[in-house]
Design a protein around this motif. Sequence first.
Motif, PDB file in Angstrom:
ATOM      1  N   TYR A 324      51.029  26.001  32.421  1.00 45.14           N
ATOM      2  CA  TYR A 324      51.227  27.160  33.279  1.00 45.14           C
ATOM      3  C   TYR A 324      51.081  26.798  34.747  1.00 45.14           C
ATOM      4  CZ  TYR A 324      50.273  29.966  29.039  1.00 45.14           C
ATOM      5  OH  TYR A 324      50.292  30.526  27.793  1.00 45.14           O
ATOM      6  N   ASN A 325      51.944  27.429  35.584  1.00 45.11           N
ATOM      7  CA  ASN A 325      51.894  27.193  37.021  1.00 45.11           C
ATOM      8  C   ASN A 325      52.240  28.465  37.784  1.00 45.11           C
ATOM      9  OD1 ASN A 325      51.870  23.977  37.169  1.00 45.11           O
ATOM     10  ND2 ASN A 325      53.366  24.580  35.619  1.00 45.11           N
ATOM     11  N   VAL A 326      51.475  28.777  38.825  1.00 37.05           N
ATOM     12  CA  VAL A 326      51.875  29.802  39.778  1.00 37.05           C
ATOM     13  C   VAL A 326      52.963  29.188  40.643  1.00 37.05           C
ATOM     14  CG1 VAL A 326      51.154  31.307  41.651  1.00 37.05           C
ATOM     15  CG2 VAL A 326      49.571  30.801  39.769  1.00 37.05           C
ATOM     16  N   LEU A 347      48.018  27.370  36.891  1.00 39.38           N
ATOM     17  CA  LEU A 347      47.398  28.614  36.440  1.00 39.38           C
ATOM     18  C   LEU A 347      46.547  28.271  35.227  1.00 39.38           C
ATOM     19  CD1 LEU A 347      49.244  32.039  36.070  1.00 39.38           C
ATOM     20  CD2 LEU A 347      47.435  31.320  34.529  1.00 39.38           C
ATOM     21  N   GLU A 348      45.241  28.159  35.437  1.00 42.11           N
ATOM     22  CA  GLU A 348      44.353  27.587  34.427  1.00 42.11           C
ATOM     23  C   GLU A 348      43.548  28.671  33.720  1.00 42.11           C
ATOM     24  OE1 GLU A 348      42.160  24.424  36.311  1.00 42.11           O
ATOM     25  OE2 GLU A 348      43.942  23.162  36.470  1.00 42.11           O
ATOM     26  N   THR A 349      44.279  29.620  33.119  1.00 43.23           N
ATOM     27  CA  THR A 349      43.621  30.621  32.284  1.00 43.23           C
ATOM     28  C   THR A 349      43.013  29.957  31.059  1.00 43.23           C
ATOM     29  OG1 THR A 349      43.955  32.620  30.956  1.00 43.23           O
ATOM     30  CG2 THR A 349      45.818  31.127  31.155  1.00 43.23           C
ATOM     31  N   VAL A 350      41.965  30.564  30.549  1.00 46.61           N
ATOM     32  CA  VAL A 350      41.350  30.027  29.339  1.00 46.61           C
ATOM     33  C   VAL A 350      42.236  30.246  28.128  1.00 46.61           C
ATOM     34  CG1 VAL A 350      40.016  32.059  28.625  1.00 46.61           C
ATOM     35  CG2 VAL A 350      39.096  29.768  28.211  1.00 46.61           C
ATOM     36  N   GLY A 375      45.950  40.383  32.101  1.00 42.68           N
ATOM     37  CA  GLY A 375      47.039  39.738  32.839  1.00 42.68           C
ATOM     38  C   GLY A 375      46.848  38.251  32.982  1.00 42.68           C
ATOM     39  N   ASP A 376      46.460  37.594  31.910  1.00 44.67           N
ATOM     40  CA  ASP A 376      46.038  36.195  31.997  1.00 44.67           C
ATOM     41  C   ASP A 376      47.146  35.232  32.394  1.00 44.67           C
ATOM     42  OD1 ASP A 376      47.389  36.415  29.577  1.00 44.67           O
ATOM     43  OD2 ASP A 376      45.573  36.206  28.369  1.00 44.67           O
ATOM     44  N   VAL A 392      48.662  35.177  46.735  1.00 45.41           N
ATOM     45  CA  VAL A 392      48.867  35.358  45.303  1.00 45.41           C
ATOM     46  C   VAL A 392      47.517  35.228  44.604  1.00 45.41           C
ATOM     47  CG1 VAL A 392      49.466  32.918  44.933  1.00 45.41           C
ATOM     48  CG2 VAL A 392      50.233  34.649  43.288  1.00 45.41           C
ATOM     49  N   VAL A 393      47.260  36.124  43.646  1.00 48.75           N
ATOM     50  CA  VAL A 393      46.034  36.086  42.854  1.00 48.75           C
ATOM     51  C   VAL A 393      46.408  35.922  41.386  1.00 48.75           C
ATOM     52  CG1 VAL A 393      44.720  37.487  44.493  1.00 48.75           C
ATOM     53  CG2 VAL A 393      45.934  38.615  42.613  1.00 48.75           C
ATOM     54  N   TRP A 394      45.471  35.368  40.634  1.00 50.72           N
ATOM     55  CA  TRP A 394      45.708  35.211  39.200  1.00 50.72           C
ATOM     56  C   TRP A 394      44.381  34.962  38.500  1.00 50.72           C
ATOM     57  CZ3 TRP A 394      46.797  31.421  42.794  1.00 50.72           C
ATOM     58  CH2 TRP A 394      46.267  30.147  42.590  1.00 50.72           C
ATOM     59  N   GLN A 395      44.421  34.999  37.172  1.00 50.06           N
ATOM     60  CA  GLN A 395      43.243  34.711  36.353  1.00 50.06           C
ATOM     61  C   GLN A 395      43.144  33.212  36.103  1.00 50.06           C
ATOM     62  OE1 GLN A 395      43.684  38.887  33.951  1.00 50.06           O
ATOM     63  NE2 GLN A 395      42.813  37.191  32.790  1.00 50.06           N
ATOM     64  N   ASP A 396      41.926  32.702  36.212  1.00 46.65           N
ATOM     65  CA  ASP A 396      41.733  31.258  36.168  1.00 46.65           C
ATOM     66  C   ASP A 396      40.317  30.974  35.692  1.00 46.65           C
ATOM     67  OD1 ASP A 396      41.426  28.385  37.252  1.00 46.65           O
ATOM     68  OD2 ASP A 396      43.487  28.890  37.823  1.00 46.65           O
ATOM     69  N   ALA A 397      40.154  29.864  34.973  1.00 48.84           N
ATOM     70  CA  ALA A 397      38.839  29.533  34.416  1.00 48.84           C
ATOM     71  C   ALA A 397      38.277  28.234  34.971  1.00 48.84           C
ATOM     72  CB  ALA A 397      38.933  29.441  32.888  1.00 48.84           C
ATOM     73  N   ARG A 398      38.885  27.717  36.036  1.00 53.47           N
ATOM     74  CA  ARG A 398      38.482  26.391  36.537  1.00 53.47           C
ATOM     75  C   ARG A 398      37.080  26.375  37.137  1.00 53.47           C
ATOM     76  NH1 ARG A 398      42.920  24.855  40.551  1.00 53.47           N
ATOM     77  NH2 ARG A 398      44.150  26.348  39.355  1.00 53.47           N
ATOM     78  N   PHE A 399      36.555  27.538  37.548  1.00 54.01           N
ATOM     79  CA  PHE A 399      35.267  27.565  38.223  1.00 54.01           C
ATOM     80  C   PHE A 399      34.090  27.855  37.290  1.00 54.01           C
ATOM     81  CE2 PHE A 399      38.294  28.638  41.687  1.00 54.01           C
ATOM     82  CZ  PHE A 399      38.058  27.525  42.482  1.00 54.01           C
TER      83      PHE A 399
END
Length: 566
Positions: A324-326, A347-350, A375-376, A392-399
Amino acid sequence: MPRRLAVQTTIAFVAAATVFGVSGATAVAATAPALASQNPSPYATAGCLALEPQPGSLSYLNSEVEPQVAIDPTNPSHLVGAWQQDRWSDGGAHGLVAAYSNDGGASWHVSPQPFSACYHASGFPGAYLNYQRASDPWVSIGPGAPPGSPSSSTVYSVSLSFDQTPFPGDPNALHNAVGAATSYDGGATWTNVQTIIDDPCLVGTPSGPGYQCNNAKSYVFNDKESVTADPVHPGVAYAVWDRLVAPPANPIGFQHERAYFGPALISKTTDFGNTWSTPRVIVGLPSQDQTIGNQIVVDRQTGALYDFFNLIQGASNAGGNRRYNVAFVKSTDGGASWSAPSVVAALETVGQNRVSDPNNLNALTNAPPARSRTGDIIPEPAINPNNGQLYVVWQDARFNAFSNDETVISTSNNGGATWSAPELVNAHTGQPAYDPSVYVNAAGVVGVTYFQWPSTVSGNEPTNLLIRHSTSPGSSAAGPAFDGPTTLDGPFNNLAAPVSRAYFLGDYQGLVANANGFIPFYVKTNCSDGNATTQPSCRAIQSVLNPTNLTPTKNNSTDVYAVTGA
């Protein structure tokens, strides 16, 4: 849409519309939530319910999900929103419903939309699209209207309309469309009802990259459409979506079929929505690659169009960007030609349907964890109306070591040439922060809203709607800074939400702003038939406490609200 296939070790054909309060928050001078939706449902009629029996499907009558909202560039007190009405467990809804406000969101008037058979069966007048279900509501408001119109603006609305189960008019249940309608009276009534694209393709549809027409073995689906009115050129609007094509396979065989692909398409109106151009591919991709979540923003200073989306590289690894990529493509000639895709960030959603709660039960398996569909995989863009700075905003699990999704942001102040590194928006609490929305007001302040739980206990996911405001705009070198998170509404029990593969409030929520502040437009659950702190109340499916009973209660499990002055 009827199906959403999960990502396992490889990325499968992804279709979005289907089965298919934080501690220390600061105070805000926002109003109390205003109810925008209507109870009972406009489609709670004998005519609509007579169309309902569909084996294996459960209807959440009187529920609303997935709201989106637009503000009038000629009158900032005028807003129009839309949502899915009466969500089905396996995708789509009885239909789409809009609401309009002439007082900046303080009060709302409901306006059913002609995008499904339930509109006509419920006795509403005029042309309509004869499909079993509708999904993915989207509205946008542009300047100008045809001569003689009572308004100085035009409301453009689009739908995903489709058939889910076989019936005499569609024995294979393959028909689906991107529908369009316009309103010249501020959203009170709808006209120019039509399909922009209708699949399987009709005779005469032009061939081109991404098209498979009149092929009995093909499976084609249009998905996740949006519409953007040009804020500068009256009568002009752009509709974009992804079109998923699997030429030799049936739906069940998609994820094993290497021939599928998912280009992005565009159609344009230049006559206030009276007609739409023949759809064209603007992002052509190789086998097993696709886009999803296409949304256009317009730079008022330069006229440049930016179409943002999730670029999914399932087989290729172009640019080292598999998965996935924004991403976005850019047009400087009104949509006639487009750049190649540029990647903002991974885009690093879980993972899909993976906003999870270990303290509660999955409504379909009766085992933990409880999962929510969010909206993952859908990035949300915005643009500064004064200088064209992009966000741009998105859901991400990298942090958080990929334990749960949170909300991140990136920005560009050089036309998308470079972007700031993704940074966390929400306060990190160990709980997910999801369904983010972003908007930039006339003063250049960036607002980001999202849902977040403070903590959960058995029987309760006390969900809050929060907002943060930028205190600096950021740049391509460093992201914006934000004030502290402010709780606007909640807590409400997310376990009362409709279940469509997982608990579901929508793949997105709405957000706009005027001189009085930001205006979130969102869904929350209503817990009026039980104790919201001790049990799942108002649930449309009872399986959390009684897994053998999957009968919808027909109660008012969710509603659409707006907060002004946020």
